[in-house]
Design a protein around this motif. Structure first.
Motif, PDB file in Angstrom:
ATOM      1  N   SER A 450       0.818  -1.209   0.000  1.00 25.68           N
ATOM      2  CA  SER A 450       0.000   0.000   0.000  1.00 25.68           C
ATOM      3  C   SER A 450       0.851   1.257   0.000  1.00 25.68           C
ATOM      4  CB  SER A 450      -0.929  -0.006   1.220  1.00 25.68           C
ATOM      5  OG  SER A 450      -0.162   0.060   2.416  1.00 25.68           O
ATOM      6  N   GLN A 451       2.100   1.146   0.444  1.00 31.41           N
ATOM      7  CA  GLN A 451       2.982   2.308   0.542  1.00 31.41           C
ATOM      8  C   GLN A 451       3.754   2.559  -0.747  1.00 31.41           C
ATOM      9  OE1 GLN A 451       5.661   2.056   3.831  1.00 31.41           O
ATOM     10  NE2 GLN A 451       6.559   4.069   3.490  1.00 31.41           N
ATOM     11  N   TYR A 452       4.215   1.510  -1.405  1.00 33.64           N
ATOM     12  CA  TYR A 452       5.044   1.645  -2.616  1.00 33.64           C
ATOM     13  C   TYR A 452       4.324   1.030  -3.814  1.00 33.64           C
ATOM     14  CZ  TYR A 452       8.748   2.522   0.791  1.00 33.64           C
ATOM     15  OH  TYR A 452       9.499   3.012   1.820  1.00 33.64           O
ATOM     16  N   GLU A 453       4.204   1.842  -4.856  1.00 34.49           N
ATOM     17  CA  GLU A 453       3.517   1.379  -6.067  1.00 34.49           C
ATOM     18  C   GLU A 453       4.263   0.214  -6.709  1.00 34.49           C
ATOM     19  OE1 GLU A 453       2.098   3.049 -10.439  1.00 34.49           O
ATOM     20  OE2 GLU A 453       3.038   4.392  -8.978  1.00 34.49           O
ATOM     21  N   THR A 454       5.605   0.321  -6.708  1.00 30.03           N
ATOM     22  CA  THR A 454       6.401  -0.737  -7.344  1.00 30.03           C
ATOM     23  C   THR A 454       6.235  -2.081  -6.653  1.00 30.03           C
ATOM     24  OG1 THR A 454       8.022   0.930  -7.969  1.00 30.03           O
ATOM     25  CG2 THR A 454       8.729  -1.362  -8.088  1.00 30.03           C
ATOM     26  N   ILE A 455       6.212  -2.021  -5.309  1.00 30.50           N
ATOM     27  CA  ILE A 455       6.037  -3.262  -4.559  1.00 30.50           C
ATOM     28  C   ILE A 455       4.653  -3.840  -4.799  1.00 30.50           C
ATOM     29  CG2 ILE A 455       6.102  -4.287  -2.256  1.00 30.50           C
ATOM     30  CD1 ILE A 455       8.786  -3.337  -3.338  1.00 30.50           C
ATOM     31  N   SER A 456       3.652  -2.979  -4.932  1.00 32.28           N
ATOM     32  CA  SER A 456       2.290  -3.478  -5.163  1.00 32.28           C
ATOM     33  C   SER A 456       2.176  -4.190  -6.499  1.00 32.28           C
ATOM     34  CB  SER A 456       1.298  -2.318  -5.102  1.00 32.28           C
ATOM     35  OG  SER A 456       1.501  -1.423  -6.175  1.00 32.28           O
ATOM     36  N   ARG A 457       3.017  -3.788  -7.455  1.00 35.56           N
ATOM     37  CA  ARG A 457       2.952  -4.430  -8.771  1.00 35.56           C
ATOM     38  C   ARG A 457       3.495  -5.865  -8.748  1.00 35.56           C
ATOM     39  NH1 ARG A 457       5.189   0.611 -12.489  1.00 35.56           N
ATOM     40  NH2 ARG A 457       3.381   1.968 -12.204  1.00 35.56           N
ATOM     41  N   ARG A 464       9.016  -7.487 -12.717  1.00 36.08           N
ATOM     42  CA  ARG A 464       8.791  -6.115 -13.181  1.00 36.08           C
ATOM     43  C   ARG A 464       9.967  -5.250 -12.761  1.00 36.08           C
ATOM     44  NH1 ARG A 464       4.059  -3.285 -14.780  1.00 36.08           N
ATOM     45  NH2 ARG A 464       4.829  -1.328 -15.636  1.00 36.08           N
ATOM     46  N   SER A 465      10.387  -4.370 -13.629  1.00 32.94           N
ATOM     47  CA  SER A 465      11.519  -3.506 -13.300  1.00 32.94           C
ATOM     48  C   SER A 465      11.152  -2.547 -12.187  1.00 32.94           C
ATOM     49  CB  SER A 465      11.942  -2.700 -14.534  1.00 32.94           C
ATOM     50  OG  SER A 465      12.336  -3.542 -15.574  1.00 32.94           O
ATOM     51  N   VAL A 466      12.173  -2.243 -11.378  1.00 36.61           N
ATOM     52  CA  VAL A 466      11.959  -1.328 -10.261  1.00 36.61           C
ATOM     53  C   VAL A 466      11.982   0.114 -10.767  1.00 36.61           C
ATOM     54  CG1 VAL A 466      12.833  -0.546  -8.042  1.00 36.61           C
ATOM     55  CG2 VAL A 466      13.003  -2.960  -8.676  1.00 36.61           C
ATOM     56  N   VAL A 485      13.481   1.115  -2.085  1.00 35.82           N
ATOM     57  CA  VAL A 485      12.516   0.230  -2.736  1.00 35.82           C
ATOM     58  C   VAL A 485      13.221  -0.906  -3.463  1.00 35.82           C
ATOM     59  CG1 VAL A 485      10.667   0.109  -4.431  1.00 35.82           C
ATOM     60  CG2 VAL A 485      10.840   2.078  -2.921  1.00 35.82           C
ATOM     61  N   ARG A 486      14.378  -0.601  -4.073  1.00 32.70           N
ATOM     62  CA  ARG A 486      15.128  -1.675  -4.733  1.00 32.70           C
ATOM     63  C   ARG A 486      15.523  -2.759  -3.732  1.00 32.70           C
ATOM     64  NH1 ARG A 486      19.268   1.378  -8.921  1.00 32.70           N
ATOM     65  NH2 ARG A 486      17.899   1.329 -10.736  1.00 32.70           N
ATOM     66  N   GLY A 487      16.033  -2.311  -2.569  1.00 29.93           N
ATOM     67  CA  GLY A 487      16.402  -3.285  -1.549  1.00 29.93           C
ATOM     68  C   GLY A 487      15.210  -4.100  -1.082  1.00 29.93           C
ATOM     69  N   LEU A 488      14.083  -3.417  -0.890  1.00 30.81           N
ATOM     70  CA  LEU A 488      12.873  -4.113  -0.455  1.00 30.81           C
ATOM     71  C   LEU A 488      12.366  -5.048  -1.549  1.00 30.81           C
ATOM     72  CD1 LEU A 488      10.745  -4.478   1.727  1.00 30.81           C
ATOM     73  CD2 LEU A 488       9.505  -2.515   0.754  1.00 30.81           C
ATOM     74  N   TYR A 489      12.420  -4.556  -2.792  1.00 29.53           N
ATOM     75  CA  TYR A 489      11.985  -5.379  -3.932  1.00 29.53           C
ATOM     76  C   TYR A 489      12.823  -6.662  -4.019  1.00 29.53           C
ATOM     77  CZ  TYR A 489      11.146  -6.708  -8.810  1.00 29.53           C
ATOM     78  OH  TYR A 489      10.833  -7.383  -9.955  1.00 29.53           O
TER      79      TYR A 489
END
Length: 535
Positions: A450-457, A464-466, A485-489
């Motif tokens: 809910s916080q990061y759009e990239t993570i939600s994808r 999917r690319s970060v 976000v990259r680290g989290l991804y």
């Protein structure tokens, strides 16, 4: 002399690679092409002869080739079709050896029954590499390929046992059938025991002790030699030791191999297997003229006649015994009729026609002693046995190998069992693992999605690319957000890969899908993990 032989071997490896690429272009099975290429090379004037020490043939070539075959075999499929695998792996070898023994005594003057059993033991086992190479890309029922591959794992042990007892009978002029049967059972059981024990020891070392991934692959390379040498030291079956140990380590490999070691091990073993198999097949062609020149007491046309008659006998015996093995148990057992679908008439013929000889027959022939126990008397009919073996290999490999695809296309053998196509299995695995991954994300990363759009994808598309630059307008914040976000991804993706790998392991133990399909999916996960770890 060493550097001359080394240069010749390296040149052969290079020629082997060129012939392999040419065989791929011409769509001809590479063992066939290498044998013919070796035969052509042998006629080059001035080419030095490559002398192979018979005592080293078994030790150098057999252990790694058997281990590789066992490693990539499906335990579930082998157990499912254990009856035809064992009946062909042991029964066909023994019946072929017996038939060839009496037939050769009948047509070859001065040939004894012990020499006939020796010849039969040498030429009885088909070669799995040749068969699978020819069948690659062909539409053959799963039952057929499983039986052929499984048969090759056990028929080597049976043929080498016959070979060992026959050599002993020739050397000592003594052969007691009861003692031979007891020795065979002891050698087989204890060989399996040695393989399983060493396999367990290596498993414990690789799983709990070895921390450096760079040492795992060398240990797997030495494992087959260790199993083989230890078993043979006690005069037990080194072949069954390697096969049983290889099957055990393969089944438990997911416990001690990570993505890096698995990819590394696959590449190394693919290279080693190709080099050893290719060298043996090209050696078949190279050695034939040498064997012809060594024929003493026999005219060439006479030796060719014996060899062709025995080759025809080998082919006919195999086809007959495959049909007997396929149909007699069904006629005698109601349980088999109820649990197994009929193989029909086409599939047994394909299995019978795929009985091409290769590595083990060559190794056995070259390992015949040069002299008797007195070290003075030449081993009787050794060169004739070598010549017949080489001709049988050539006839079955070239003639049957080239015609097998034609028979498969002509007969149009259909799948006889309820088998889910590989594509459907892959799709089903992806759906199952995808559901698990989505459930894992919902449970553990609801806030982050809910916080990061990239993570939600990730939930919608795992690959999917970060792109975190849209989350803030400040350049410095952009870099920090992108890094966060990259680290989290990467963390989430690695956890999902681990989750999916656990799912594959559960499917393997449950036997829901073919091991080949599961290995393919696991390899894809390894590549995905390797890509993430490079970032």
């Amino acid at each position: 002399m060493i550097h001359h032989n080394l240069l010749l071997i390296l040149a052969l490896f290079f020629i082997m690679a060129m012939l392999y690429m040419l065989s791929q272009r011409l769509k001809i099975s590479y063992p066939i092409f290498l044998v013919m290429g070796g035969l052509g090379i042998s006629f080059i004037p001035g080419l030095p002869h490559l002398n192979v020490d018979p005592d080293l043939v078994f030790l150098i070539f057999l252990p790694p080739l058997l281990f590789e075959a066992a490693w990539y075999s499906s335990w579930h499929q082998l157990w499912k079709w254990r009856r035809p695998v064992l009946s062909l792996g042991f029964g066909l070898v023994l019946f072929t050896s017996l038939a060839i023994a009496y037939f050769s005594v009948h047509i070859i003057p001065g040939f004894t029954l012990a020499l006939g059993f020796l010849l039969g033991g040498i030429i009885s086992p088909p070669d799995a590499v040749a068969a699978t190479s020819v069948l690659k890309g062909m539409e053959v029922p799963k039952r057929g390929t499983t039986i052929l591959e499984g048969e090759s794992l056990v028929n080597d042990a049976a043929s080498l046992t016959v070979f060992r007892f026959a050599v002993t009978a020739v050397l000592t002029s003594q052969f007691v059938i009861q003692q031979a049967v007891i020795d065979f059972l002891v050698a087989a059981v204890m060989g399996v025991f040695v393989g399983v024990v060493i396999g367990h020891i290596l498993y414990l070392i690789l799983r709990y002790w070895i921390k450096a991934s760079s040492i795992t692959t060398p240990i797997t390379l030495t494992a087959p030699y260790l199993m083989y040498i230890v078993a043979e030291q006690f005069h037990w079956s080194g072949v069954l030791a390697v096969v049983s140990g290889g099957l055990f380590l393969s089944f438990r490999s997911s416990d001690f191999l990570n993505y890096h070691t698995r990819l590394q091990t696959q590449e190394v073993w693919a290279t080693v297997g190709f080099l050893l198999n290719g060298f043996v097949f090209i050696l078949i062609g190279l050695e034939l003229p040498v064997i012809v020149h060594g024929l003493e007491g026999y005219a060439l046309d006479e030796a060719i006649y014996y060899a062709l008659m025995i080759s025809a006998m080998v082919i006919v015996i195999r086809i007959i015994l495959v049909y007997i093995s396929s149909w007699v148990p069904r006629l005698l057992s109601k349980r088999i009729r109820e649990t197994e679908k009929s193989p029909g008439l086409k599939l047994p013929f394909i299995i019978g026609w795929a009985g091409m000889r290769g590595v083990v027959s060559l190794a056995s022939a070259l390992a015949i002693p040069l002299t008797l126990d007195d070290k003075l008397t030449a081993f009787p009919h050794r060169n004739l046995i070598l010549f017949i073996t080489f001709v049988v290999i050539l006839v079955t490999l070239v003639f049957q190998g080239l015609t097998l695809p034609l028979f498969i296309r002509w007969l149009k053998v259909e799948e006889v069992d309820e088998y889910i196509p590989e594509e459907e299995q892959i799709e089903a695995i992806r759906i199952e693992l995808g559901k698990r991954a989505i459930q894992y994300l919902d449970t553990n990363y609801a806030v982050e999605m809910s916080q990061y759009e990239t993570i939600s994808r990730i939930k919608e598309q795992l690959m999917r690319s970060v792109t975190a630059s849209e989350s803030t307008g400040n350049e410095e914040l952009k870099k920090q957000a992108l890094s966060t976000v990259r680290g989290l991804y990467r963390k989430i993706m690695l956890e999902l890969i681990s989750l999916r790998r656990d799912g594959l392991r559960e499917m393997q133990h449950a036997g829901k899908c073919d091991d080949e399909v599961l290995r393919l999916m696991e390899s894809n996960l390894d590549l995905e993990e390797a890509r993430l770890n490079k970032k």
